[in-house]
Design an enzyme around this catalytic site. Structure first.
Site, mmCIF file in Angstrom:
data_model
loop_
_atom_site.group_PDB
_atom_site.id
_atom_site.type_symbol
_atom_site.label_atom_id
_atom_site.label_comp_id
_atom_site.label_asym_id
_atom_site.label_seq_id
_atom_site.Cartn_x
_atom_site.Cartn_y
_atom_site.Cartn_z
ATOM 1 N N ASP A 99 0.855 -1.197 0.000
ATOM 2 C CA ASP A 99 0.000 0.000 0.000
ATOM 3 C C ASP A 99 0.885 1.239 0.000
ATOM 4 O OD1 ASP A 99 -1.821 1.989 0.478
ATOM 5 O OD2 ASP A 99 -2.205 1.416 2.576
ATOM 6 N N ASP B 4 -1.718 -1.181 -4.023
ATOM 7 C CA ASP B 4 -1.836 -0.415 -5.262
ATOM 8 C C ASP B 4 -0.617 -0.698 -6.143
ATOM 9 O OD1 ASP B 4 0.183 1.250 -4.025
ATOM 10 O OD2 ASP B 4 -1.454 2.168 -2.883
ATOM 11 N N ASP C 45 -3.898 4.025 2.011
ATOM 12 C CA ASP C 45 -5.357 3.986 2.194
ATOM 13 C C ASP C 45 -5.835 2.645 2.735
ATOM 14 O OD1 ASP C 45 -4.991 2.376 0.037
ATOM 15 O OD2 ASP C 45 -6.497 3.325 -1.243
ATOM 16 N N GLU D 28 -7.801 -22.011 -14.857
ATOM 17 C CA GLU D 28 -8.138 -22.348 -13.471
ATOM 18 C C GLU D 28 -8.989 -23.605 -13.486
ATOM 19 O OE1 GLU D 28 -10.486 -21.057 -9.461
ATOM 20 O OE2 GLU D 28 -11.152 -20.331 -11.410
ATOM 21 N N ASP E 85 -9.927 -17.445 -15.470
ATOM 22 C CA ASP E 85 -10.768 -17.733 -14.316
ATOM 23 C C ASP E 85 -11.905 -18.694 -14.691
ATOM 24 O OD1 ASP E 85 -11.451 -16.777 -11.534
ATOM 25 O OD2 ASP E 85 -13.341 -16.287 -12.522
ATOM 26 N N HIS F 271 -5.441 -17.601 -3.679
ATOM 27 C CA HIS F 271 -6.347 -16.719 -2.946
ATOM 28 C C HIS F 271 -7.677 -17.387 -2.603
ATOM 29 C CE1 HIS F 271 -7.696 -16.657 -7.014
ATOM 30 N NE2 HIS F 271 -8.803 -16.054 -6.657
ATOM 31 N N ASP F 272 -7.918 -18.590 -3.094
ATOM 32 C CA ASP F 272 -9.161 -19.299 -2.778
ATOM 33 C C ASP F 272 -8.947 -20.420 -1.768
ATOM 34 O OD1 ASP F 272 -10.701 -17.821 -4.621
ATOM 35 O OD2 ASP F 272 -10.153 -19.161 -6.264
ATOM 36 N N ASP G 181 -5.195 -11.787 -14.857
ATOM 37 C CA ASP G 181 -6.335 -12.655 -14.587
ATOM 38 C C ASP G 181 -7.448 -12.264 -15.547
ATOM 39 O OD1 ASP G 181 -8.064 -14.416 -13.083
ATOM 40 O OD2 ASP G 181 -6.820 -13.953 -11.333
HETATM 41 C C1 GLC Z 1 -12.438 -18.158 -9.414
HETATM 42 C C2 GLC Z 1 -11.634 -17.202 -8.557
HETATM 43 C C3 GLC Z 1 -12.426 -16.883 -7.329
HETATM 44 C C4 GLC Z 1 -13.700 -16.217 -7.762
HETATM 45 C C5 GLC Z 1 -14.471 -17.090 -8.749
HETATM 46 C C6 GLC Z 1 -15.548 -16.330 -9.429
HETATM 47 O O1 GLC Z 1 -12.628 -19.368 -8.795
HETATM 48 O O2 GLC Z 1 -10.388 -17.765 -8.267
HETATM 49 O O3 GLC Z 1 -11.724 -16.078 -6.432
HETATM 50 O O4 GLC Z 1 -14.507 -15.972 -6.650
HETATM 51 O O5 GLC Z 1 -13.640 -17.573 -9.781
HETATM 52 O O6 GLC Z 1 -14.994 -15.382 -10.299
#
Ligand code: GLC
Length: 572
Positions: free
Chosen positions: A22, A30, A26, A283, A205, A340-341, A99
């Site tokens: 950051d 960024d 904020d 993904e 994604d 991140h999931d 992404d």
């Molecule tokens: C993918 C992303 C996830 C998101 C989902 C819907 O699984 O990794 O974070 O919530 O798609 O876009």
């Protein structure tokens, strides 16, 4: 020499822009912050960045709800700051992969706003609109029984035009209708926009959800997704877990993995092939998305490894044997243990006692298996799940909706909270811990960061404290990344399992014509004695924990508790 492409040899590092650095204070990350940390990434020794969505977004799904595909979220910067970031990365030899969310947009995207404005609008058919059904008592019902994979109905009623729209994820994420050629043309323009700017590829994604069955047949499962999650939350028995997996497939039979996706991926591949050495990473874990080996995606993730509850040598061996055998000729594997999931690697694969040792083994595994490794920010300093104390701290709408739905379905508040508390994806998305300063040096003191910082930054889990400590997790990551970078066999070699039935140690060879490496990982708290019965002798120890001196005997090899040995070997 082995012929290779940059993305086969690269180690990727996932940046979650909201949580990385950051600069403007904020409370969220960024591009200026990322630019400031490019030297850090170069020093760490990664080769490519996967950037989670950086586009303008209402942030209902943390950026995976995009309202402008060719812009930059104002809280992260401008297109110019993005360009500066890209240039800075490229100057350091670091590639950048974006992404790309194809399945859905935000409900705030002008395309959807236009589509919902009237049944006759030319963009009406860019999304999936259907009439509802009438129940036996005359009540209004959705078009069918499909669920969102984020729980609850997949259909949202829009009173203005008296129809329902389909959303595989949140209702704020309406699905695009990919059967409409205009959608494809518009999205391919987006792809060209970023490739023209110079990005090196895309992580795609949720590709499996892009198409759904046009006739909308009801699914045949008796379970709701919420029920399924409730059982899954505590299930350990592999048979129960396997049955839940099958139930999940019944639930999403008509919304997932339709054959049409493959044609779309082929089309996208053709497009990016025109830009040279650009990479597409899906993904998904299904080998089918590699197509023939060079006509669909360059890589999909080996998620089976990431989703195992405990990594054990037999399970890893089985995963590799099966997966590598299935890959079509020319296809290249890709491994990851966290994103991140999912929970943080150190939390997911720890046993509560030897978490640090197991986290080191996890990295050693990832960097020595055949395939491109993906690391997740913060992993390199041993960041762990930040379990949140109250719903007010949650930012993951998925978890908040599941909580609400659980309460609506009769769960007590405590039970509903217990269900979502550990499952919320927030736990692995907290700010990067840069130093032992307030807010972990991520934001200035006194600023409320968008998700709470993990307090363990004060106990050494931060970059500054680890940079000069040769025993730190960060030093370990740097050393191992350097070993991989220097070794053609580790980057590109064939994989050959050794010790086929060992339960305590994983051992394998990596081979290119000019180099042969032996990797041994001890997954137990005891010293293990092995007799791998190999016609080789060790010519160089490339990496070992603990450090070794003196010759290594491959006939009677001892490996320390949680020990790692990476050695170059040659015919005895
Ligand atoms: C993918 C992303 C996830 C998101 C989902 C819907 O699984 O990794 O974070 O919530 O798609 O876009």
């Amino acid at each position: 020499m082995v012929n290779s492409r940059w993305w086969q040899e690269a180690v990727f590092y996932q940046i979650y822009p909201r949580s990385f650095a950051d600069e403007d204070g904020d409370g969220m990350g960024d591009f200026a912050g990322i630019i400031r940390q490019l030297d850090y990434l170069e020093h760490l020794g990664i080769d490519a960045i996967w950037l989670s969505p950086h586009y303008p977004s209402p942030q209902v799904d943390c950026g995976y709800d995009i309202s402008d595909y060719i812009g930059v979220a104002p809280e992260y910067g401008t297109l110019d700051t993005f360009r500066a970031f890209l240039e800075g990365a490229h100057q350091r030899g670091i590639r950048v992969v974006l992404d790309l969310v194809l399945n859905h947009t935000s409900d705030q995207h002008p395309w959807f706003q236009a589509s919902r404005s009237g049944r006759d609008h030319p963009k009406r058919d860019w999304y999936v609109w259907r009439d509802g059904r009438t129940g036996t008592d005359g009540e209004r019902l959705p078009p069918n029984n499909w669920e969102s994979s984020f729980t609850g109905s997949a259909w949202e009623y829009d009173p203005a035009t008296d129809q329902y729209y389909y959303h595989h994820f949140l209702k704020e994420q309406p699905d695009l209708n990919w059967r409409n050629p205009e959608v494809r043309a518009a999205m391919w323009d987006v792809v060209r926009f970023w490739l023209d700017l110079g990005v090196d590829g895309f992580r795609l994604d949720a590709i499996a959800t892009i198409y759904e069955h046009p006739d909308l047949p009801d699914h045949t499962s008796d379970m709701t997704l919420l029920d399924l999650y409730a059982v899954w939350a505590t299930a350990e028995d592999p048979d129960v877990l396997a049955e839940l997996g099958r139930e999940w497939e019944r639930l999403f039979e008509y919304q997932f993995d339709l054959p049409e996706v493959h044609d779309l991926m082929k089309d996208l591949r053709q497009l990016v092939n025109g830009y040279g050495d650009v990479v597409l990473i899906g993904e998904d874990e299904k080998i089918a998305y590699y197509g023939s080996g060079d006509d669909e995606l360059h890589m999909v993730f080996n998620f089976e490894l990431m989703r195992t509850r405990r990594l054990t040598p037999p399970q890893i061996r089985a995963n590799q044997a099966e997966r590598l055998a299935q890959l079509p000729d020319g296809a290249w594997p890709c491994n990851t243990l966290g994103n991140h999931d999912s929970p943080r690697v150190k939390s997911a694969f720890g046993d509560g006692v030897h978490d640090a040792e197991l986290a080191r083994l996890s990295l050693a595994l990832l960097l020595t298996l055949r395939g491109t490794p993906f690391l997740y920010y913060g992993e390199e300093i041993g960041m762990v799940n930040r379990v949140l104390d109250s719903l007010e701290q949650f930012r993951d709408t998925l978890a908040l909706r599941q909580y609400a739905l659980a309460v609506e379905n009769g769960f007590s508040e405590d039970r509903a909270f217990a269900l979502v508390r550990k499952a919320t994806r927030d736990v692995a998305r907290t700010p990067m811990q840069w130093s032992n300063a307030p807010n972990a040096g991520f934001s200035p003191a006194g600023v409320d960061t968008w998700l709470p910082v993990h307090p363990n930054y004060a106990e050494g889990v931060n970059v500054a404290d680890q940079l000069d400590d040769p025993t730190s997790m960060l030093a370990f990551y740097r050393r191992l990344l350097a070993v991989r970078r220097s070794s053609p066999a580790l980057r590109l070699g064939e994989y050959e399992s050794v010790l086929e039935d060992g339960a305590s140690c994983l051992a394998f060879l990596r081979r290119v014509p000019d180099q042969l490496c032996l990797v041994v990982l001890n997954y137990t708290a005891q010293t293990q004695s092995l007799a791998p019965d190999l016609p080789y002798r060790v010519t160089e120890v490339m990496f070992s924990t603990p450090a070794r001196s003196g010759p290594i005997d491959l006939v009677a090899l001892t490996v320390a508790p949680y020990g790692i040995l990476i050695a170059e070997v040659a015919v005895a």
